[in-house]
Design an enzyme around this catalytic site. Structure first.
Site, PDB file in Angstrom:
ATOM      1  N   HIS A 141       1.947   4.591  -2.724  1.00 43.77           N
ATOM      2  CA  HIS A 141       2.145   6.019  -2.706  1.00 43.77           C
ATOM      3  C   HIS A 141       3.472   6.424  -3.010  1.00 43.77           C
ATOM      4  O   HIS A 141       3.861   7.623  -3.750  1.00 43.77           O
ATOM      5  CB  HIS A 141       2.088   6.605  -1.180  1.00 43.77           C
ATOM      6  CG  HIS A 141       0.726   6.547  -0.744  1.00 43.77           C
ATOM      7  ND1 HIS A 141      -0.492   6.773  -1.346  1.00 43.77           N
ATOM      8  CD2 HIS A 141       0.210   5.751   0.477  1.00 43.77           C
ATOM      9  CE1 HIS A 141      -1.562   6.498  -0.601  1.00 43.77           C
ATOM     10  NE2 HIS A 141      -1.179   5.875   0.521  1.00 43.77           N
ATOM     11  N   HIS A 162       1.003  -1.172  -0.065  1.00 38.74           N
ATOM     12  CA  HIS A 162      -0.008  -0.058  -0.010  1.00 38.74           C
ATOM     13  C   HIS A 162       0.867   1.074  -0.048  1.00 38.74           C
ATOM     14  O   HIS A 162       0.615   2.232  -0.888  1.00 38.74           O
ATOM     15  CB  HIS A 162      -1.002  -0.018   1.216  1.00 38.74           C
ATOM     16  CG  HIS A 162      -1.660   1.242   1.314  1.00 38.74           C
ATOM     17  ND1 HIS A 162      -2.721   1.392   1.057  1.00 38.74           N
ATOM     18  CD2 HIS A 162      -1.175   2.229   1.922  1.00 38.74           C
ATOM     19  CE1 HIS A 162      -3.321   2.697   1.393  1.00 38.74           C
ATOM     20  NE2 HIS A 162      -2.424   3.178   1.847  1.00 38.74           N
ATOM     21  N   GLU A 163       1.893   1.192   0.891  1.00 40.69           N
ATOM     22  CA  GLU A 163       2.948   2.519   0.955  1.00 40.69           C
ATOM     23  C   GLU A 163       3.567   2.611  -0.145  1.00 40.69           C
ATOM     24  O   GLU A 163       3.779   3.607  -0.839  1.00 40.69           O
ATOM     25  CB  GLU A 163       3.509   2.304   2.176  1.00 40.69           C
ATOM     26  CG  GLU A 163       3.017   2.197   3.347  1.00 40.69           C
ATOM     27  CD  GLU A 163       1.930   3.406   3.674  1.00 40.69           C
ATOM     28  OE1 GLU A 163       2.241   4.504   3.119  1.00 40.69           O
ATOM     29  OE2 GLU A 163       0.911   3.371   4.306  1.00 40.69           O
TER      30      GLU A 163
END
Length: 439
Positions: free
Chosen positions: A29, A25-26
């Site tokens: 980003h 998920h990170e």
């Protein structure tokens, strides 16, 4: 001993799966942020004290002690105040919170790096960066669902008959055998036998048991032509499902205590490995997203129900929210549960755990898109509001208002964070004293 090891293995798989899902998920980003030139100071999995970290270039990569999330720290997440300086325009409590957020986002802005701040990016790039994390979770959910449901398959009902009832028993009957006065079941009377595979019903091909069962229930009292496959030969059969009372069940399969008149044939399906076509996987994930959205919309009521179960005698809703401890318990229980289809225990257990991780990623996707800080959706909502605000200013022929000051929402973000901590503590306690268990 074997059961304990299976429990432990399931919990370990769930823990690793949660950590990997958060880490990816990170990454969702991190990659677009670097691609658009934003200076990324930290990439961390977890919160609290740092267990391990290593700096590569301008970014510190690491793992922290509390594995309940993660973050990517970019410089200039919030724009300066209206006067262009990093100070509050008043001494009010809320203004001071916004000032502190602005200061923190500019601490690591070095000389000549102002152009690398997050807030200076075009709106669409900011949205791509903040949506990147949830989007990765959605992709993981699709891939994991495809693996579990399409590649491995899951136990399910198929339209091959395992049993054919000889009579029709009332819904309220507790009898397990037929008596002389019971009416004959239409399936048996028409010549259906165990082992027959129903391939056509009323001229339409039969793809699965669910659609066949629904068609039978709708055609009570009507003559229907069907085709079965018996010993490799197609055999046409004409049958008339009878109308009979059957118990009404909820979406979770629980009896509601009511009955309804439906068509009844008197046949039972077989259990086999069912593989979902890849084309149907997005629909499966879409239904999961819809279910999680429903939980989020009714979250206050759902949490109240959890509290009633944790501190009272109310039963725990199996479809309600659960915490990380509950996820671990479910993973252990799923892995230790006996296989439904003997002979392929490893594949079945793998499919269960992969499905659980797919559902977890669906939850991460939905929750991170809540349009409030500190969720990713809060930054996306701020960017979208900026688009609307600038469009209104252009229509009114007024100067560009500049970036939306998302820092003003920090008091709300702190409040949401406190609620999230409270929710986590409640779910942790409930998962220990009144856990969700498999039926």
């Amino acid at each position: 001993m074997t059961t304990v090891l299976l429990w432990a293995a399931g919990i370990l798989v769930a823990a690793v799966g949660v950590a990997v899902s958060i880490a990816l998920h990170e990454v969702g980003h991190l990659l677009p942020a670097k691609r658009f030139g934003v200076k990324v100071v930290q990439y961390m999995v977890g919160f609290g004290p740092t267990l391990f970290s290593r700096r590569r270039g301008e970014t510190e990569y690491g793992v922290k002690a509390i594995p309940l999330g993660g973050y990517v720290r970019m410089i200039g997440m919030f724009p300066p105040g209206p006067d262009g300086r990093l100070r509050a325009s008043s001494t009010g409590r809320w203004a001071l919170m916004a000032e502190e957020a602005r200061r923190a986002s500019f601490v690591e802005v070095g000389p000549g790096e102002e152009h690398r701040t997050f807030y200076r990016l075009p709106v669409w790039q900011r949205i791509v960066i903040m949506f990147g994390g949830p989007f990765v979770n959605l992709l993981l959910a699709l891939v994991l669902t495809a693996v579990a449901a399409s590649a491995i398959g899951q136990p399910g009902f198929v339209p091959t008959l395992s049993a054919v009832s000889q009579c029709v028993l009332p819904a309220t009957s507790t009898a397990t055998t037929c008596s002389a006065g019971d009416p004959a079941a239409p399936g048996a009377a028409a010549g259906l036998r165990p082992g027959d595979e129903v391939v056509e019903f009323d001229g339409a091909p039969v793809r699965d048991w669910a659609s066949l069962s629904a068609a039978i229930r709708e055609r009570g009292g009507q003559e229907v032509d069907l085709v079965v496959l018996r010993d490799g030969q197609r055999l046409p059969i004409t049958v008339t499902p009878v109308l009979t009372e059957r118990a009404v069940t909820s979406a979770t399969g629980q009896a509601t205590g009511e009955t309804e008149e439906v068509g009844f044939l008197g046949v039972s399906p077989s259990i086999a490995v069912v593989r979902t076509p890849l084309a149907e996987v997005p629909g499966v994930v879409g239904q999961q997203v819809e279910g999680v959205v429903g939980i989020v919309v009714r979250l206050p009521q759902r949490l109240y129900d959890v509290a009633q179960a944790a501190f009272g005698s109310a039963p725990r809703d199996p479809d309600g929210p659960i915490g990380v401890v509950g996820i671990g318990r479910l993973a252990g229980e799923l892995n230790a549960r006996p296989a439904i289809i003997p002979g392929d225990e490893l594949a079945e257990r793998t499919s269960r755990l992969v499905s659980l991780l797919a559902g977890l990623n669906v939850a991460l996707f939905v929750f991170n898109l809540i349009p409030l800080l500190p969720f990713d959706g809060g930054h996306i909502a701020g960017a979208l509001w900026e688009v609307v605000k600038k469009a209104v200013f252009r229509l009114r022929r007024r100067p560009d208002p500049g970036p939306v000051d998302v820092a003003k929402a920090m008091p709300l973000a702190y409040g949401v964070s406190i609620l999230l901590v409270g929710m986590s503590v409640l779910l942790l306690y409930a998962d220990i004293v009144r856990p969700v268990t498999l039926q």
